[in-house]
Write a protein that holds these residues in place. Structure first.
Motif, short mmCIF file in Angstrom:
data_model
loop_
_atom_site.label_atom_id
_atom_site.label_comp_id
_atom_site.label_asym_id
_atom_site.label_seq_id
_atom_site.Cartn_x
_atom_site.Cartn_y
_atom_site.Cartn_z
N MET A 159 1.16 -1.50 0.12
CA MET A 159 0.29 -0.20 0.24
C MET A 159 0.97 1.40 -0.33
N LEU A 160 1.83 1.32 0.75
CA LEU A 160 2.25 2.57 0.70
C LEU A 160 3.83 2.60 0.00
N THR A 161 3.95 1.53 -1.17
CA THR A 161 4.40 1.92 -2.37
C THR A 161 3.76 3.20 -3.95
N PHE A 162 2.45 3.11 -3.22
CA PHE A 162 1.57 3.67 -4.35
C PHE A 162 1.76 5.23 -3.58
N THR A 163 2.68 5.71 -2.32
CA THR A 163 2.52 7.42 -2.16
C THR A 163 4.16 7.74 -3.16
N PRO A 164 3.01 8.73 -3.80
CA PRO A 164 3.87 9.83 -4.74
C PRO A 164 5.03 10.10 -4.64
N ASP A 165 6.28 9.64 -5.37
CA ASP A 165 7.75 10.30 -4.51
C ASP A 165 7.93 12.18 -5.60
N SER A 166 7.13 12.28 -6.12
CA SER A 166 6.85 13.53 -7.16
C SER A 166 6.59 14.78 -6.07
N VAL A 167 6.43 14.06 -5.42
CA VAL A 167 5.62 15.29 -4.28
C VAL A 167 6.04 14.56 -2.52
N GLU A 168 6.22 15.88 -1.58
CA GLU A 168 6.30 14.91 -0.59
C GLU A 168 5.77 14.74 0.34
N VAL A 169 5.48 13.62 0.86
CA VAL A 169 4.32 13.21 1.24
C VAL A 169 4.40 13.04 2.47
N THR A 170 3.82 13.00 3.01
CA THR A 170 3.98 12.43 4.99
C THR A 170 3.01 11.31 4.96
N ASN A 171 2.92 10.44 4.94
CA ASN A 171 2.27 9.04 5.61
C ASN A 171 2.10 8.98 7.25
N MET A 172 0.80 8.97 7.30
CA MET A 172 0.49 9.82 8.56
C MET A 172 -0.49 8.37 9.45
N LEU A 173 -0.05 7.84 9.90
CA LEU A 173 -0.88 6.32 10.83
C LEU A 173 -2.09 7.31 11.46
N ASP A 174 -2.93 6.95 11.80
CA ASP A 174 -4.30 6.47 12.81
C ASP A 174 -3.43 5.55 13.66
N ILE A 175 -3.51 4.91 14.19
CA ILE A 175 -3.28 4.30 14.83
C ILE A 175 -4.11 3.44 15.63
N ASN A 176 -5.33 3.69 16.06
CA ASN A 176 -6.91 3.26 16.01
C ASN A 176 -7.37 2.71 14.99
N SER A 177 -6.75 3.36 13.53
CA SER A 177 -7.58 2.93 12.37
C SER A 177 -6.69 1.70 12.67
N PHE A 178 -5.31 1.68 12.00
CA PHE A 178 -4.53 0.64 12.00
C PHE A 178 -4.63 -0.57 12.83
N LEU A 179 -4.68 -0.25 13.85
CA LEU A 179 -4.99 -1.66 14.93
C LEU A 179 -6.80 -2.03 14.55
N VAL A 180 -7.86 -1.58 14.46
CA VAL A 180 -8.68 -1.61 13.91
C VAL A 180 -9.09 -3.09 13.53
N MET A 181 -7.67 -2.69 11.72
CA MET A 181 -7.66 -3.64 10.61
C MET A 181 -7.32 -4.98 11.17
N LEU A 182 -6.16 -4.40 11.73
CA LEU A 182 -5.17 -5.52 12.06
C LEU A 182 -5.96 -6.95 13.35
N LEU A 183 -5.63 -6.11 14.12
CA LEU A 183 -7.30 -7.32 15.31
C LEU A 183 -8.45 -7.51 14.12
N GLN A 184 -9.07 -7.23 13.46
CA GLN A 184 -9.90 -7.42 12.81
C GLN A 184 -9.14 -9.17 11.46
N LEU A 185 -8.10 -8.80 11.32
CA LEU A 185 -7.47 -9.52 10.32
C LEU A 185 -6.63 -10.84 10.96
N MET A 186 -6.35 -10.37 12.68
CA MET A 186 -5.78 -11.51 12.89
C MET A 186 -7.26 -12.33 13.21
N LEU A 187 -8.39 -11.32 14.00
CA LEU A 187 -9.60 -12.33 14.36
C LEU A 187 -9.89 -13.21 13.37
N ALA A 188 -10.13 -12.56 12.26
CA ALA A 188 -10.83 -12.98 10.91
C ALA A 188 -9.99 -14.26 10.82
#
Length: 278
Positions: A159-188
């Motif tokens: 997913m991070l490879t889609f970050t454009p390198d032509s402009v300066e972009v900071t990928n900010m990870l919302d930890i709550n959203s990330f953990l919801v995705m991780l926990l859902q994946l693990m439990l599923a």
């Protein structure tokens, strides 16, 4: 006037008749008891795991760190940041982490409650087979949890490879959203690995036959790959196959076990019919 004493007798499960046949009201009482017991075990697991919140948080954040470090080999200039947005976000984060950890820790207890709800309707020798097979339920559930945890870094890196390198972009990870995705994946993934346990349980209850599982094998294998594609966050075939292939193998294993149990049932039925004729 006599005061009523507080009693939890209403929560007790009904006695199981010798033949295992229970009325609808007794089944509902049994279901209520099993649900309460399972929920209590999960809550106790949450309380225990709350003391290990900090190590758990670091462990769950490791897939993100692993993915970022792997991506920096080819994209050293990529910028990332972990954020926690909102006043109640830290509390919500702690509750999610401890709830998931409590479910995992208490899995032997609530898995037993699921099986105990099915077992009263089984014959004694079938109960022994169920107890032998339920010994695989907890390892399978934990194996699914581990698989879901291990495949996430690859998905994040994709997913991070889609970050454009032509402009300066900071990928900010919302930890709550990330953990919801991780926990859902693990439990599923953990629940998906319980597929053979549920199939054999349905077979012991007389709901599913091994021959029926064989007829639907191709559809089931296709469904496993569809499920793997849906629950994995990335588009690479490795992550999807990491869940789908074990599920397909476990389905076939359950089919083999169910066919064996069906043969034993048919043999016992034939022997009983022969005794009746004599």
């Amino acid at each position: 006037m006599a005061r009523k004493r507080f009693s939890l007798a209403w929560l007790k499960p009904p006695p199981v008749p010798p033949d295992g046949v229970m009325s609808l009201s007794d089944h509902l009482r049994e279901l209520r008891y099993r649900l309460v017991a399972a929920i209590v075990s999960i809550i106790l697991g949450m309380i225990v795991m709350a003391f290990f919140y900090q190590p758990l948080y670091a462990l769950l954040l490791q897939p993100w760190s692993t993915a970022v470090e792997a991506l920096r080999v080819s994209r050293p200039d990529i910028s990332t940041s972990v954020v926690n947005i909102g006043i109640v976000a830290p509390f919500a984060l702690a509750m999610r982490v401890t709830a998931a950890a409590g479910i995992v820790l208490s899995s032997p207890f609530w898995l037993y409650q699921v099986w105990a709800f099915v077992m009263p309707g089984l014959k004694q020798n079938e109960k022994k087979a169920a107890l032998l097979f339920i010994g695989a339920a907890v390892p399978l559930f934990l194996a699914g949890i581990v698989v879901g945890y291990l495949i996430l870094p690859q998905g994040i890196a994709v997913m991070l490879t889609f970050t454009p390198d032509s402009v300066e972009v900071t990928n900010m990870l919302d930890i709550n959203s990330f953990l919801v995705m991780l926990l859902q994946l693990m439990l599923a993934s953990g629940v998906a690995f319980l597929l053979p346990v549920f199939l054999v349980g349905l077979n012991l209850a007389g709901v599913v036959k091994g021959a029926s599982l064989g007829k639907f094998r191709a559809y089931a294998v296709f469904g496993c790959f569809v499920f793997g594609a849906v629950v994995t966050p990335s588009t690479d075939p490795f992550s999807m196959s990491a869940i789908a292939v074990p599920m397909a193998v476990l389905y076939i294993a359950a089919e083999v076990v169910c066919r064996s149990l069906d043969k034993r049932k048919a043999k016992r039925l034939a022997e009983s019919d022969l005794l009746v004729e004599l």
